[in-house]
Scaffold this active site. Structure first.
Site, PDB file in Angstrom:
ATOM      1  N   GLY A 213       0.812  -1.205   0.000  1.00  0.00           N
ATOM      2  CA  GLY A 213       0.000   0.000   0.000  1.00  0.00           C
ATOM      3  C   GLY A 213       0.848   1.259   0.000  1.00  0.00           C
ATOM      4  CB  SER A 214       0.077   4.643   1.255  1.00  0.00           C
ATOM      5  OG  SER A 214      -1.068   4.820   0.437  1.00  0.00           O
ATOM      6  CB  THR A 215       4.352   1.500   3.605  1.00  0.00           C
ATOM      7  OG1 THR A 215       4.189   0.252   2.928  1.00  0.00           O
ATOM      8  CG2 THR A 215       3.392   1.581   4.778  1.00  0.00           C
TER       9      THR A 215
END
Length: 482
Positions: A213-215
């Protein structure tokens, strides 16, 4: 000698030579195969004939041996089995062993040649089992285990300066002592573990890659700064909002419709986790540059050994531009383990220098003498010190003013990045919640943590990196630097 007698003599001599050759082959070339064959009962009898050496945490054993009345005289025991199972693995009289119990089985049972004295070698006597001292900090491990609680997930804490693994938690866990013996109860416990659909025997910290995801936006940001696409995390980007994926009619939007994502700089884009900025940024960089940066962090490396081997984290190479855009926000076919994302945070915290993750500090013989010691080992330079400093500053903004507020710790400098990864066809499943972070105490001590929560019981609107994962990271960071 007459002809018939001579033929019989030659035949008998050939049989004797064949027998001698066969015996030599079995005792020489095949000896190790028979010795290591798990179906050879002598292997288990020899292994469990005496007390095994131990696996240590903070210098204290978390394993032991208990006497039995069976042919196998001792069986393995575990202290706080579920807490340390992701580290120790199991050693079972029936079902074999895995993880550290398997990798260092020869040392633990005394058959490692490094443990033998000259007298032991001459008499073929098995030495006293040695010990495996881990890098785990018991307080960090307990903090992560308690914080995860009954959630399904994993967490890894690293010392950025050395690569030492301070905590490695995977939940739900299991008690390896319940099937260490050979009784009917042990077999029943093994069957129950095997039938559990939550797969507690899987070390999710090392062996279960999932969409980050956004990591993953941290990787794309590093690539943008390293390749000169932007000179600073405070330089405005060229980012429309919404963003239409290249050569498609698909429009990408942001989770927070009111977030200032249009042409946002990297700091703001990380603070609000702007999908549009990083999707466009990945396309502008091109898949090859993003892939090169990801591989500097450890992606696509199938041989990340701690020494327990981690599953390969993947950044795909065969993508069109629309797929590259989705990969830039940690979707499409991106896959990462919690260990891999902890490595990303570790490199950022350590000025761009990435150390190889290590779970074992040293090996000792039965008398406590060091057999092998593992010092810090460089994995590689993931980015320049300048880029790392820029990203640390932006990650601090995420915690101080953005989506990572639940990671704040009084008295410590904390930086982080949240992530909520899609799960299932058309995002029909409960998303995965991620949080990647680092903390420093101003006295030279640092810790990097990655947390993944795969909680199928949570309501979909309650799943977020800040809500579910950040408090777990906070607990582990606080334990490490307290």
């Amino acid at each position: 000698m007459n002809k018939p007698l001579r033929r019989v003599s030659v035949f008998c001599l050939a049989l004797i030579l064949a027998l001698m050759g066969r015996a030599t082959w079995i005792q020489g070339a095949k000896a190790s195969d028979f010795k290591e064959d798990p179906h050879n009962p002598r292997v288990a009898i020899g292994k469990y004939a005496a007390r095994l050496g131990n696996i240590l945490v903070d210098g204290k054993p978390v394993t032991g041996s208990a006497a039995t009345s069976a042919t196998l005289k001792y069986k393995r025991t575990y202290k706080d089995g579920p807490l340390y199972a992701p580290i120790t693995g199991f050693s079972s009289q029936i079902f074999g062993s895995n993880q550290l119990e398997s990798l260092y089985g020869d040392l633990l049972d005394g058959s490692d040649s490094r443990l033998q004295s000259p007298a032991d070698a001459l008499t073929r006597t098995r030495a006293k089992g040695g010990d495996v001292a881990t890098t785990i900090d018991s307080e960090v491990q307990r903090a992560g285990y308690r914080a995860l609680g009954d959630k399904k997930g994993a967490a890894v804490a690293l010392d950025p300066a050395t690569g030492r693994i301070l905590g490695m938690v995977s939940t739900p866990s299991y008690d390896p002592g319940k099937f260490a013996g050979s009784s009917a109860a042990d077999q029943k416990a093994w069957q129950k573990l095997s039938d559990d659909t939550d797969n507690p025997e899987v070390n999710r910290a090392l062996r279960q890659p999932l969409p980050p995801g956004s990591t993953f936006k941290l990787v794309v940001a590093a690539a943008a700064l390293e390749n000169g696409l932007y000179a600073s995390v405070d330089e405005p980007t060229d980012s429309p909002d919404p963003y239409t994926l290249p050569h498609t009619r698909t429009t990408l939007t942001n989770e927070n419709a009111s977030a200032p994502c249009k042409n946002a700089d990297i700091r703001t884009a990380l603070q609000y986790s702007c999908n549009t900025v990083f999707a466009k940024m990945a396309v502008d960089l091109g898949k090859d540059k993003v892939k090169a940066q990801a591989e500097k962090f450890g992606f696509n490396d199938s041989k990340v050994d701690t020494p327990v081997r981690a599953a390969k984290s993947v950044y795909p190479g065969d993508m069109d531009e629309a797929q590259t855009a989705l990969s830039g926000i940690g979707q499409f076919n991106d896959q990462a383990t919690p260990l891999q994302m902890a490595m990303v945070a570790s490199a950022i915290a350590n000025g761009g220098e990435l150390k190889t993750p290590q779970l074992v500090d040293k090996l000792t013989d039965g008398g406590g003498n060091t057999v092998q010691e593992n010092g810090p080992k460089a994995y590689g330079k993931a980015m320049s010190a300048h880029t790392a400093a820029q990203l640390r500053s932006a990650m601090q903004t995420v915690v101080d003013k953005g989506t990572g507020s639940h990671a704040k710790i009084d008295g410590l400098t904390v930086g982080g990045k949240t992530g909520t990864a899609q799960h299932g066809v058309d995002n029909s499943g409960t998303p995965y919640a991620w949080f990647v972070s680092y903390a420093e105490d101003g006295k030279g001590r640092q810790v990097a943590v990655a947390v993944m929560v795969e909680d199928g019981h949570a309501a979909r609107n309650e799943v977020s990196g800040n809500g579910l994962a950040a408090p777990i990271a906070r607990a582990m960071m606080q334990a490490a630097l307290s």
